[in-house]
Scaffold this motif. Structure first.
Motif, short mmCIF file in Angstrom:
data_model
loop_
_atom_site.label_atom_id
_atom_site.label_comp_id
_atom_site.label_asym_id
_atom_site.label_seq_id
_atom_site.Cartn_x
_atom_site.Cartn_y
_atom_site.Cartn_z
N SER B 277 0.85 -1.18 0.00
CA SER B 277 0.00 0.00 0.00
C SER B 277 0.89 1.23 0.00
O SER B 277 2.01 1.21 0.51
CB SER B 277 -0.88 0.03 1.25
OG SER B 277 -1.89 -0.94 1.19
N ILE B 279 0.59 5.68 0.39
CA ILE B 279 -0.28 6.83 0.58
C ILE B 279 0.53 8.10 0.39
O ILE B 279 1.71 8.17 0.76
CB ILE B 279 -0.95 6.78 1.98
CG1 ILE B 279 -2.01 7.87 2.11
CG2 ILE B 279 0.09 6.87 3.10
CD1 ILE B 279 -2.92 7.69 3.32
N THR B 293 -4.19 7.04 -3.22
CA THR B 293 -4.81 7.34 -1.93
C THR B 293 -3.90 8.37 -1.25
O THR B 293 -2.68 8.21 -1.23
CB THR B 293 -4.90 6.06 -1.08
OG1 THR B 293 -5.92 5.23 -1.64
CG2 THR B 293 -5.24 6.38 0.36
N THR B 331 -8.18 10.80 1.59
CA THR B 331 -8.88 10.60 0.33
C THR B 331 -8.54 9.22 -0.20
O THR B 331 -7.44 8.97 -0.69
CB THR B 331 -8.44 11.70 -0.67
OG1 THR B 331 -8.74 12.96 -0.08
CG2 THR B 331 -9.17 11.56 -1.99
N LEU B 332 -9.50 8.34 -0.07
CA LEU B 332 -9.28 6.94 -0.41
C LEU B 332 -9.40 6.72 -1.91
O LEU B 332 -10.40 7.05 -2.52
CB LEU B 332 -10.34 6.09 0.31
CG LEU B 332 -10.04 5.46 1.66
CD1 LEU B 332 -8.75 5.95 2.30
CD2 LEU B 332 -11.22 5.59 2.58
N ARG B 333 -8.37 6.15 -2.47
CA ARG B 333 -8.47 5.75 -3.88
C ARG B 333 -7.93 4.34 -4.02
O ARG B 333 -8.26 3.48 -3.18
CB ARG B 333 -7.77 6.79 -4.76
CG ARG B 333 -8.66 8.05 -4.88
CD ARG B 333 -8.27 8.96 -6.04
NE ARG B 333 -7.17 9.82 -5.67
CZ ARG B 333 -7.23 11.16 -5.58
NH1 ARG B 333 -8.35 11.81 -5.87
NH2 ARG B 333 -6.20 11.85 -5.24
N ASP B 336 -4.30 1.51 -1.74
CA ASP B 336 -4.23 0.95 -0.39
C ASP B 336 -5.14 -0.26 -0.30
O ASP B 336 -6.20 -0.29 -0.93
CB ASP B 336 -4.63 1.98 0.66
CG ASP B 336 -6.05 2.48 0.44
OD1 ASP B 336 -6.37 2.84 -0.72
OD2 ASP B 336 -6.85 2.51 1.39
#
Lengths: 343, 343
Positions: B277, B279, B293, B331-333, B336
DNA sequence: TTGAAAGCGTTACCAA
DNA sequence: TTGGTAACGCTTTCAA
């Protein structure tokens, strides 16, 4: 505690106000010892020469206007601005910014109000054409008008532009020379209110393809136009994927289209340069990271060059070359490769 | 043909200069018919009110200074600038830009010359701390000092900042909550001359990790610091690949590190979110395209908010809240995913 | 090298 | 609603 004027400083330093004025604006005309006395007194009194008062007397506003079609946050505009700043700041000028001079209403507002009249020493126009009537109005403010990436030089006292058409022609020729047979040009729709210099790129692409065909090349090409907007790249992606046959080369109006395409086409199994070549235009953000082959232009340098011309014009000096046209440079990286047809 | 002043217009319109002045600056105080006469005469004579002359009389310079550590071409700076412009332009202000106030010498130059003294109505300081001595000097120019993303509010009359520490803590916590066991923080070295607000992010990361460990989480974390420069991402890439064991999560100081990492790690077989993941922080250029993300911040809005505060301060009005601290938003994209250890 | 004095083009007070 | 008038803070001849 804050309002001391030139008289206070003069008194404190034991000199006349003329001397104080000179100590700041023409230090060389004042004996060093006197100057030091003045500067010291000024600092103690928290004094600094007032730009506005000087302006009033000299008629120089020490301000220029910069007209832009979009926002300063765009790659091109930000770099032009920084380039202008790099020479204008040290010359003592501020830049008064007029953004979004692109819709019918903002244009009319600007050109009827002409807020810069008598308030700036020069006007820069970035990336759009002014129509004849607007040009006439601009002329009346009676200061040099300098264009940056303008489609035609009429009505400008000087300009710095790139040859968009030649640049894109080179890009297309490169793809053709690589042996590509099926080339698509991905671009955003031309704006109807402004004649963006960017539109010349489409002509360059088409010319290159037609020339190649006339020369007997067996190629197939098409222009893929998508609506302007924030999702240009997604629209282009969709259009590309829904083509009956995926092209072997993509020529992009700008890196902002090319880069997302490279990244997203990958998810659909189209890998560059293995499956197709792609070329951008600008050499903007992340072009190097994406390893994108592209046509490089340098808006920062263009801004700086435009500023130098403006300074001369303001001082009434002649220009070596009023209108400069730069060639964008083919920058080879990793998204292009010779095309070998699968027999 | 160009130099007509307020007297000429007054004569042509058959009114006094006072009326001409008012027709421009306080149209509401002048009868419409009179105003029209004046405006028409002015247009015929190619006249417009002179900002500098007004400035001289009123003491308002209609100019503000903006101090920046780097160049305006950076994502953060360009957006702050545009945000400031969005409110200041219409209020009649120009922004006088002072870039690169970061090296020891540019700082000293600026703070000893203090070119803005008596020449601006407010000073904005973006993204760096001023030391106590500099603060004292700034104070002497006697105008509001507004900070944007400053590490501490001392010596600022107002400010708008984001909580970098809390933001990065959230980012790290998110990664931890996803089950990651081996997390590295990729960042550029702190500058030695300026206390960039960005440095708080590192603390946020460390705090989150230490808290998790104290709470009994079995995680392993480390900070990967690479030299500042244009090739931050490449340095980070190299450092990452030479780790004895590749991490299962990467927390980046900014998108500018995260995005190249996503793109380049792929070439080495590390695919996100399948293998790790990652970020970012900022939500800057191409974050959405890269499907990254990230922690979003909005420098444009910060600039606009800072400008509104400045306007009030200039007018002597009280502020509802002098110092505003914003939380960046997770801001989740698509970079992740929950971590499932390979047993 | 320095000083005296006349503006530069407005604004804002006060009066009409 | 409009006009008269005194600044605003400097720059720039001209003279010393």
């Amino acid at each position: 505690m804050n309002t001391s004027d030139i008289h206070d400083v003069a008194k404190a330093a034991g000199v006349s106000i003329s001397t104080v004025s000179r100590a700041f604006t023409r230090p060389d005309l004042v004996k060093k010892s006197t100057r030091d006395k003045v500067l010291q007194a000024a600092d103690k009194l928290n004094f600094n020469i007032s730009r506005s008062a000087g302006t009033l007397k000299t008629g120089r506003t020490n301000r220029v206007a910069l007209l832009m079609n979009e926002e300063i946050t765009s790659w091109f505009n930000a770099h032009v601005f920084a380039g202008l700043e790099s020479v204008l700041h040290d010359a003592g000028y501020d830049i008064s910014l007029y953004q979004h001079i692109d819709t019918a209403s903002t244009r009319r507002d600007f050109f009827t109000t002409l807020p810069v009249r008598r308030n700036v020493d020069a006007v820069f126009v970035a990336s759009f054409a002014v129509d004849p009537e607007e040009a006439a109005q601009l002329k009346r403010i009676n200061v040099p008008i300098i264009g940056i990436n303008i489609p035609k030089t009429d009505s400008f006292d000087a300009s710095v532009s790139i040859d968009d058409e030649a640049g894109m022609r080179t890009a297309a020729q490169h793809l053709i020379a690589l042996g590509h047979r099926h080339i698509v040009y991905a671009c955003s729709a031309a704006s109807d209110t402004i004649d963006a210099s960017i539109d010349a790129r489409g002509r360059g692409f088409i010319n290159a393809c037609e020339d190649a065909q006339r020369a007997g090349r067996d190629i197939q090409w098409q222009v893929l136009t998508v609506p302007r907007g924030s999702d240009i790249a997604d629209s282009a992606l969709a259009a590309l994927l829904s083509l009956p046959e995926f092209p072997d080369a993509i020529c992009c109006q700008m890196d902002m289209i090319a880069i997302p395409l490279v990244m997203k086409l990958q998810r659909y199994g189209h890998i560059t340069p293995r499956d197709y070549s792609i070329i951008g235009f600008d050499d903007s953000h992340y072009a190097d990271t994406a390893n994108l082959t592209t046509m490089r232009q340098d808006p920062w340098a263009m801004g700086a060059a435009a500023a130098r011309k403006a300074l001369k014009l303001i001082d009434g000096e002649p220009l070596d070359e009023a209108h400069t046209v730069l060639r964008p440079q083919l920058t080879l990286r990793g998204t292009d490769a010779p095309f070998v047809p699968q027999s």
